[in-house]
Design a protein around this motif. Sequence first.
Motif, PDB file in Angstrom:
ATOM      1  N   LYS A 164      18.758  -2.932 -67.621  1.00 36.70           N
ATOM      2  CA  LYS A 164      17.302  -2.793 -67.683  1.00 36.70           C
ATOM      3  C   LYS A 164      16.888  -1.339 -67.488  1.00 36.70           C
ATOM      4  O   LYS A 164      15.953  -0.844 -68.128  1.00 36.70           O
ATOM      5  CB  LYS A 164      16.659  -3.681 -66.617  1.00 36.70           C
ATOM      6  N   TRP A 165      17.603  -0.641 -66.591  1.00 33.32           N
ATOM      7  CA  TRP A 165      17.286   0.766 -66.378  1.00 33.32           C
ATOM      8  C   TRP A 165      17.569   1.584 -67.643  1.00 33.32           C
ATOM      9  O   TRP A 165      16.816   2.491 -68.002  1.00 33.32           O
ATOM     10  CB  TRP A 165      18.064   1.326 -65.205  1.00 33.32           C
ATOM     11  N   ALA A 166      18.651   1.271 -68.366  1.00 35.17           N
ATOM     12  CA  ALA A 166      18.966   1.971 -69.613  1.00 35.17           C
ATOM     13  C   ALA A 166      17.859   1.765 -70.648  1.00 35.17           C
ATOM     14  O   ALA A 166      17.486   2.689 -71.377  1.00 35.17           O
ATOM     15  CB  ALA A 166      20.317   1.489 -70.159  1.00 35.17           C
ATOM     16  N   ALA A 167      17.319   0.508 -70.710  1.00 31.43           N
ATOM     17  CA  ALA A 167      16.231   0.242 -71.642  1.00 31.43           C
ATOM     18  C   ALA A 167      14.993   1.054 -71.290  1.00 31.43           C
ATOM     19  O   ALA A 167      14.322   1.628 -72.164  1.00 31.43           O
ATOM     20  CB  ALA A 167      15.908  -1.255 -71.653  1.00 31.43           C
ATOM     21  N   MET A 168      14.684   1.127 -69.998  1.00 34.20           N
ATOM     22  CA  MET A 168      13.517   1.901 -69.563  1.00 34.20           C
ATOM     23  C   MET A 168      13.746   3.391 -69.807  1.00 34.20           C
ATOM     24  O   MET A 168      12.816   4.119 -70.195  1.00 34.20           O
ATOM     25  CB  MET A 168      13.234   1.639 -68.088  1.00 34.20           C
ATOM     26  N   ALA A 169      14.965   3.874 -69.586  1.00 30.69           N
ATOM     27  CA  ALA A 169      15.267   5.290 -69.828  1.00 30.69           C
ATOM     28  C   ALA A 169      15.091   5.627 -71.308  1.00 30.69           C
ATOM     29  O   ALA A 169      14.582   6.705 -71.656  1.00 30.69           O
ATOM     30  CB  ALA A 169      16.680   5.614 -69.367  1.00 30.69           C
ATOM     31  N   ALA A 170      15.497   4.710 -72.196  1.00 32.86           N
ATOM     32  CA  ALA A 170      15.320   4.940 -73.630  1.00 32.86           C
ATOM     33  C   ALA A 170      13.841   4.987 -73.997  1.00 32.86           C
ATOM     34  O   ALA A 170      13.411   5.826 -74.804  1.00 32.86           O
ATOM     35  CB  ALA A 170      16.029   3.838 -74.422  1.00 32.86           C
ATOM     36  N   THR A 171      13.037   4.096 -73.393  1.00 35.69           N
ATOM     37  CA  THR A 171      11.602   4.109 -73.657  1.00 35.69           C
ATOM     38  C   THR A 171      10.963   5.400 -73.158  1.00 35.69           C
ATOM     39  O   THR A 171      10.113   6.000 -73.833  1.00 35.69           O
ATOM     40  CB  THR A 171      10.927   2.895 -72.990  1.00 35.69           C
ATOM     41  N   LEU A 172      11.374   5.827 -71.965  1.00 43.78           N
ATOM     42  CA  LEU A 172      10.847   7.083 -71.424  1.00 43.78           C
ATOM     43  C   LEU A 172      11.232   8.265 -72.305  1.00 43.78           C
ATOM     44  O   LEU A 172      10.430   9.181 -72.529  1.00 43.78           O
ATOM     45  CB  LEU A 172      11.357   7.286 -70.004  1.00 43.78           C
ATOM     46  N   SER A 173      12.451   8.268 -72.810  1.00 47.02           N
ATOM     47  CA  SER A 173      12.897   9.338 -73.690  1.00 47.02           C
ATOM     48  C   SER A 173      12.072   9.355 -74.980  1.00 47.02           C
ATOM     49  O   SER A 173      11.651  10.419 -75.461  1.00 47.02           O
ATOM     50  CB  SER A 173      14.376   9.177 -74.017  1.00 47.02           C
TER      51      SER A 173
END
Length: 280
Positions: A164-173
């Motif tokens: 889930k953190w990876a998904a959020m990091a991709a959205t933030l990027s």
Amino acid sequence: MTWTRFLPARRLSVAAKFSLLLAVLVPCLSATAWLGARLEARMKADADHLYSENVVDIQRGAELDARLAEAGRIALQIIPITRPDRLGELRSSLFGRIVPGVDAGLAELLATINNPEEGALANKLAADWQQLKAIFDSPNFQAATHGPTDPLLADRVADQLASKWAAMAATLSEQRRFHADEAHQTTVRIARDNLRAHREMVVSLLAALLLGGGTLAWLIHDFVPRIRRYSKFAARVAAGEMTERLRPAGSDELSDLGQVLDDMVDRRVTQQDDNRRQDE
């Protein structure tokens, strides 16, 4: 034939001619000054807009990114730790400070959305955060925050958090790229608008120079030849040559002066003729 042939035959007074020069120069220079002030105000407004719309968004996204990173780091730290004091400290930091901070940051982000693309990214980020909070509230994670957890269960929870953190990091990027592109487009537009304003100011200044220079050239062409002619006429009269007359045309002060000189010479010639007749 000169361009002055096309001017009206009736001349203006000297004061009116210089007033005409001022009437041409003052509006043109005032327009140039107004364009300069307008350019300065526009540049300031564009800089403020760039800061408020892009720089602030980038800064807010960076702060939210840091909070989310801290939330993920602490959540992953909790799982393998078994010391009650350390667990209480991490639990207090996660649920007492970080989670409310992320909630506030997301609420602020959602409140400042001004276009659909940014809104879609913010809503996706908010949905991912709610899913991450659901993991925090799950029985497995809650059990991990109060003591030892089965290693397989702990690994599964850690994988869920990391995914889930990876998904959020991709959205933030993606959100950072969006704000960077938006800032670039705004910068290009500001540069284009400023260039157009600079051109307008240069055109206004050139118009002022052309109109003012043309009016001044007209005044010089009108005054200087007549002044030279009057000077030569006065020199010939002083030398005793009184066969020519100025016969000025127009109604300005120089024309009046030329008529006075002609009248003066006429009177002098008449006086000389009278003296000659008396001598005879």
